[in-house]
Motif scaffolding. Structure first.
Motif, mmCIF file in Angstrom:
data_model
loop_
_atom_site.group_PDB
_atom_site.id
_atom_site.type_symbol
_atom_site.label_atom_id
_atom_site.label_comp_id
_atom_site.label_asym_id
_atom_site.label_seq_id
_atom_site.Cartn_x
_atom_site.Cartn_y
_atom_site.Cartn_z
ATOM 1 N N SER A 29 0.823 -1.213 0.000
ATOM 2 C CA SER A 29 0.000 0.000 0.000
ATOM 3 C C SER A 29 0.854 1.259 0.000
ATOM 4 C CB SER A 29 -0.936 -0.002 1.217
ATOM 5 O OG SER A 29 -1.864 -1.055 1.149
ATOM 6 N N VAL A 30 1.995 1.205 0.694
ATOM 7 C CA VAL A 30 2.895 2.353 0.742
ATOM 8 C C VAL A 30 3.345 2.741 -0.662
ATOM 9 C CG1 VAL A 30 5.105 3.207 1.606
ATOM 10 C CG2 VAL A 30 3.661 1.779 3.061
ATOM 11 N N LYS A 31 3.450 1.747 -1.559
ATOM 12 C CA LYS A 31 3.937 1.979 -2.931
ATOM 13 C C LYS A 31 2.801 2.158 -3.935
ATOM 14 C CE LYS A 31 7.873 -1.053 -1.902
ATOM 15 N NZ LYS A 31 8.562 -2.306 -2.289
ATOM 16 N N ASN A 32 1.544 1.967 -3.482
ATOM 17 C CA ASN A 32 0.408 2.022 -4.407
ATOM 18 C C ASN A 32 -0.013 3.470 -4.662
ATOM 19 O OD1 ASN A 32 -1.922 1.610 -5.900
ATOM 20 N ND2 ASN A 32 -3.147 0.982 -4.120
ATOM 21 N N LYS A 33 0.504 4.058 -5.744
ATOM 22 C CA LYS A 33 0.216 5.458 -6.084
ATOM 23 C C LYS A 33 -0.924 5.580 -7.097
ATOM 24 C CE LYS A 33 3.756 6.698 -3.590
ATOM 25 N NZ LYS A 33 3.582 7.386 -2.292
ATOM 26 N N SER A 34 -1.662 4.487 -7.324
ATOM 27 C CA SER A 34 -2.707 4.498 -8.353
ATOM 28 C C SER A 34 -3.951 5.270 -7.935
ATOM 29 C CB SER A 34 -3.106 3.060 -8.700
ATOM 30 O OG SER A 34 -3.740 2.434 -7.588
ATOM 31 N N GLY A 35 -4.103 5.509 -6.615
ATOM 32 C CA GLY A 35 -5.311 6.175 -6.131
ATOM 33 C C GLY A 35 -6.507 5.252 -6.049
ATOM 34 N N LYS A 36 -6.283 3.944 -6.247
ATOM 35 C CA LYS A 36 -7.371 2.964 -6.225
ATOM 36 C C LYS A 36 -6.987 1.776 -5.350
ATOM 37 C CE LYS A 36 -8.813 4.030 -10.980
ATOM 38 N NZ LYS A 36 -9.038 3.468 -12.331
ATOM 39 N N TRP A 37 -8.015 1.047 -4.913
ATOM 40 C CA TRP A 37 -7.780 -0.206 -4.198
ATOM 41 C C TRP A 37 -7.321 -1.267 -5.199
ATOM 42 C CZ3 TRP A 37 -8.064 -1.798 0.893
ATOM 43 C CH2 TRP A 37 -8.500 -0.832 1.808
ATOM 44 N N ILE A 38 -6.429 -2.125 -4.751
ATOM 45 C CA ILE A 38 -5.984 -3.253 -5.575
ATOM 46 C C ILE A 38 -6.452 -4.534 -4.902
ATOM 47 C CG2 ILE A 38 -4.015 -4.502 -6.519
ATOM 48 C CD1 ILE A 38 -2.472 -1.880 -6.530
ATOM 49 N N VAL A 39 -7.368 -5.229 -5.553
ATOM 50 C CA VAL A 39 -7.901 -6.492 -5.045
ATOM 51 C C VAL A 39 -7.730 -7.523 -6.145
ATOM 52 C CG1 VAL A 39 -9.909 -7.670 -4.077
ATOM 53 C CG2 VAL A 39 -9.569 -5.232 -3.664
ATOM 54 N N THR A 40 -7.228 -8.713 -5.812
ATOM 55 C CA THR A 40 -6.862 -9.685 -6.845
ATOM 56 C C THR A 40 -8.058 -10.174 -7.641
ATOM 57 O OG1 THR A 40 -6.979 -11.411 -5.150
ATOM 58 C CG2 THR A 40 -4.809 -10.499 -5.643
ATOM 59 N N ASN A 41 -9.204 -10.408 -6.997
ATOM 60 C CA ASN A 41 -10.353 -10.912 -7.738
ATOM 61 C C ASN A 41 -11.262 -9.761 -8.162
ATOM 62 O OD1 ASN A 41 -10.858 -10.505 -5.053
ATOM 63 N ND2 ASN A 41 -12.446 -12.066 -4.909
ATOM 64 N N SER A 42 -11.966 -9.929 -9.226
ATOM 65 C CA SER A 42 -12.725 -8.847 -9.848
ATOM 66 C C SER A 42 -14.021 -8.516 -9.128
ATOM 67 C CB SER A 42 -13.043 -9.203 -11.308
ATOM 68 O OG SER A 42 -13.782 -10.411 -11.368
ATOM 69 N N ASN A 43 -14.610 -9.470 -8.404
ATOM 70 C CA ASN A 43 -15.918 -9.218 -7.789
ATOM 71 C C ASN A 43 -15.820 -8.702 -6.357
ATOM 72 O OD1 ASN A 43 -14.997 -11.521 -6.577
ATOM 73 N ND2 ASN A 43 -16.778 -12.793 -7.072
ATOM 74 N N ASN A 44 -14.625 -8.360 -5.926
ATOM 75 C CA ASN A 44 -14.416 -7.741 -4.612
ATOM 76 C C ASN A 44 -14.848 -8.612 -3.434
ATOM 77 O OD1 ASN A 44 -13.263 -5.490 -5.677
ATOM 78 N ND2 ASN A 44 -15.113 -4.239 -5.578
ATOM 79 N N GLU A 45 -14.857 -9.929 -3.616
ATOM 80 C CA GLU A 45 -15.134 -10.817 -2.499
ATOM 81 C C GLU A 45 -13.869 -10.928 -1.644
ATOM 82 O OE1 GLU A 45 -17.943 -12.100 -1.558
ATOM 83 O OE2 GLU A 45 -19.085 -11.294 -3.243
#
Length: 492
Positions: free
Chosen positions: A91-107
Motif C-alpha cells: 500500500s505504501v507503494k500504491n500510487k494508483s489512487g485505487k484499491w488493488i484487489v486480486t479478484n474482480s468481484n471484490n469478495e
C-alpha cells in the motif's frame, strides 16, 4: 475517492442488525447516505465492510447507532498476519489512487491493498499517533500486544507516539470467530485501519433503567428504545407520539435525538406516578418521580410537550394533525391490562347529578382491535414517508408474516424478532406511510389470528402441566429404582 470502512458491531440483537430496514439501514436512509457493501454481510459476522462517500458520513452514522461499536477507515485485511503486513507494505507503494484487489468481484481476497494516500494523510510529523490491538474471542497479554504493534514499524508515521490523546489512532484487529468454546489457533480474519468514531454504546449506560428516576413494570430497555427511535428516523424538530406511553421510556430516546415528544395513556395512576413502586424494597414513590422528572434528569426537558390521559380507542386529536413519528409498545394483557372505556350493560344511562364525579368503566381492549386502531391512526396522522415503529407479541410456532397487522396506506418495511421465551417472542415492526388515500378500515382482517393473551396463558398452562407430568414420571422412576435396590439387598 469513495473510501472503505469497517463497521464493527456489538454481538447482540443479531436480528436487529441483519434484518431488512434494521437500525443501520434506517440511519443510512435517514441521512441519505448510499450503502454499498464491499462484502455481503452475514449474521454470523460482527462487522460490515462498506464503501462510503466520506469520513463525515462515517461519523454521522456512528453518532446515531447504538448497535455499532466503532468505525475504522479500512487500510488492509487478510487471512494471516504475514499477508496483512505484505499488503500494507504494498500500500505504501500504491500510487494508483485505487484499491488493488486480486479478484474482480471484490469478495474476500488475500490481496487487499489500499491507495498510499490514506497512509500519507497521517504521516504528518506534527500529528501524534498510537496503535491499538484488539481481539475478538481471544485474549492477549500486554506484552503480546506490544510485540504486534512493533511489527508495524515500517509504516511512514513521522509523528510522535501519544498514548493518551493522539491525533490519529490506528487499530489492528484479530478476529477468531464468534464461538468462545471453539476458538481456532489462528485468526479467521485480520484488519488494520484508522479509527474514525465510536458508536453510541455509552447511551445504554447513560439511559439505563437502574438509574432512571421513574420506571414502571414494563419500562422499555434503554438500548431497544434507542433502536426504535433510530428505526422511526427521529430527527431534530420532529414531533413524536407514543399513544401507550406508560412510564415514558420511548420518549426519552426520541427526545435525545431532538424530537418533540407527546404521550397518551389510559392509566391515570401511571401518568401521575401514583402506582406501586417497581423497584425492590421501595415502599413509596418519590416526589421527583414522573415522566417530566425523567426529562429533567437527562437534560431534555425542553423537548417535552406533555402527556395526556386518553383512551386510544377514542382519539382526541384533530383529523388534520400530523406527527413525524409514532413509536410505541402497546400492552399485551399479560403484565399490563388492555383496557378501553366502555360498559357491558345494555341501555345504560347516567344521571346528571353523577356526571361531575363519574369515573368511566373499562372493558377489555383486545389486541386485534388495538393494532387495527394503531394502523388506522398512523394512516390518518402520520406525514407521508414517516414511520410507525411498534412491538407485536406472538407465539413463535404460529408466526406467519402474512398475518401481521396490515393497512393499505402503511407499508411494512422492517420486521425483527426478540425472543422472550422458548415459546413466545415479540417482533419490532416498522411501517412507513405510503399513501394519503385512506379507506374505511374498521379492523384488520388478520387481527384475530394472534390473540396473544389467551394463547400466552394457554401455553403457560400446558407448560406447567408438562413439568408436573415429567416430575411425576421422575419420582415414579426413582421409587421403582429404590424398590428394586431394596429387594436386591434382601436377597443378599
Amino acid at each position: 475517492m469513495a473510501r472503505r470502512y469497517l463497521l464493527w458491531f456489538a454481538q447482540e440483537h443479531l436480528d436487529f442488525r441483519h434484518a431488512v430496514c434494521n437500525e443501520m439501514h434506517s440511519i443510512f436512509s435517514m441521512l441519505n447516505i448510499p450503502l454499498k457493501f464491499i462484502e455481503n454481510p452475514s449474521i454470523n459476522l460482527p462487522y460490515w465492510i462498506v464503501e462510503l462517500p466520506s469520513e463525515i458520513c462515517a461519523k454521522q452514522i456512528a453518532s446515531r447507532s447504538v448497535l455499532l461499536k466503532n468505525c475504522l477507515e479500512l487500510w488492509s485485511r487478510a487471512k494471516s498476519e504475514a499477508k496483512l503486513h505484505e499488503n500494507l507494505k504494498s500500500s505504501v507503494k500504491n500510487k494508483s489512487g485505487k484499491w488493488i484487489v486480486t479478484n474482480s468481484n471484490n469478495e474476500i481476497s488475500e490481496s487487499h491493498i489500499c491507495p498510499s494516500e490514506l497512509l500519507d494523510a497521517v504521516s504528518d510529523p506534527n500529528k501524534t499517533f498510537k496503535v491499538d490491538v484488539e481481539t475478538f474471542c481471544k485474549h492477549f497479554t500486554m506484552k503480546q500486544k506490544v510485540e504486534k504493534i512493533e511489527n508495524f514499524s515500517y509504516l511512514p508515521l513521522e509523528g510522535a507516539v501519544n498514548l493518551n490523546k493522539p491525533d490519529v489512532t490506528l487499530s489492528y484487529i484479530e478476529f477468531y470467530g464468534v464461538d468462545p468454546n471453539n476458538v481456532p489457533q489462528h485468526p479467521c480474519d485480520l484488519f488494520f485501519g484508522k479509527w474514525i468514531a465510536d458508536g453510541q454504546r455509552d447511551l445504554i449506560k447513560f439511559h439505563t433503567l437502574k438509574k432512571r428516576e421513574f420506571i414502571g413494570n414494563t419500562s422499555m430497555d434503554a438500548q431497544l428504545s434507542i433502536i426504535m427511535a433510530n428505526q422511526a428516523q427521529v430527527a431534530p424538530g420532529d414531533v413524536v407520539l407514543d399513544p401507550f406511553v406508560g412510564s415514558g421510556s420511548l420518549l426519552v430516546s426520541a427526545a435525545h435525538f431532538g424530537g418533540y415528544i407527546w404521550g397518551t395513556d389510559i392509566d391515570f395512576m401511571m401518568l401521575h406516578a401514583r402506582t406501586r413502586p417497581t423497584r425492590v424494597g421501595q415502599k413509596v414513590r418519590n416526589k421527583e418521580e414522573s415522566i417530566r422528572g425523567n426529562m429533567k434528569q437527562y437534560g431534555i426537558r425542553s423537548q417535552y410537550l406533555d402527556v395526556l390521559v386518553s383512551d386510544f380507542s377514542r382519539p382526541l386529536w384533530r383529523q388534520d394533525l400530523k406527527f413525524d413519528a409514532l413509536i410505541t409498545d402497546p400492552p399485551y394483557g399479560v403484565r399490563e391490562p388492555t383496557e378501553k372505556i366502555g360498559i357491558e350493560k345494555d341501555n345504560y344511562s347516567l344521571s346528571e347529578q353523577h356526571l361531575d364525579n363519574h369515573i368511566p368503566s373499562k372493558v377489555e381492549y383486545g389486541l386485534p382491535h388495538i393494532y387495527s386502531d394503531l394502523l388506522n391512526f398512523a394512516a390518518q396522522h402520520l406525514s407521508i414517508g414517516r414511520r410507525l415503529v411498534c412491538w407485536y407479541p406472538l407465539v413463535r410456532d404460529e408466526y406467519l408474516e402474512e398475518q401481521l397487522p396490515s393497512h393499505p396506506c402503511m407499508q411494512l418495511v422492517g420486521n425483527s424478532e426478540q425472543v422472550l421465551s422458548k415459546m413466545t417472542s415479540r417482533r419490532l415492526l416498522t411501517y412507513q406511510k405510503i399513501s394519503d388515500d385512506i379507506p374505511n378500515m374498521p379492523h384488520d382482517p388478520h387481527g384475530a389470528a394472534h390473540n396473544f393473551r389467551d394463547k400466552y396463558f394457554a401455553v403457560g398452562e400446558i407448560s406447567r402441566r408438562e413439568k408436573k407430568e415429567r416430575r411425576a414420571e421422575e419420582i415414579a422412576k426413582t421409587a421403582f429404582y429404590l424398590k428394586a435396590k431394596r429387594e436386591e439387598c434382601k436377597k443378599e
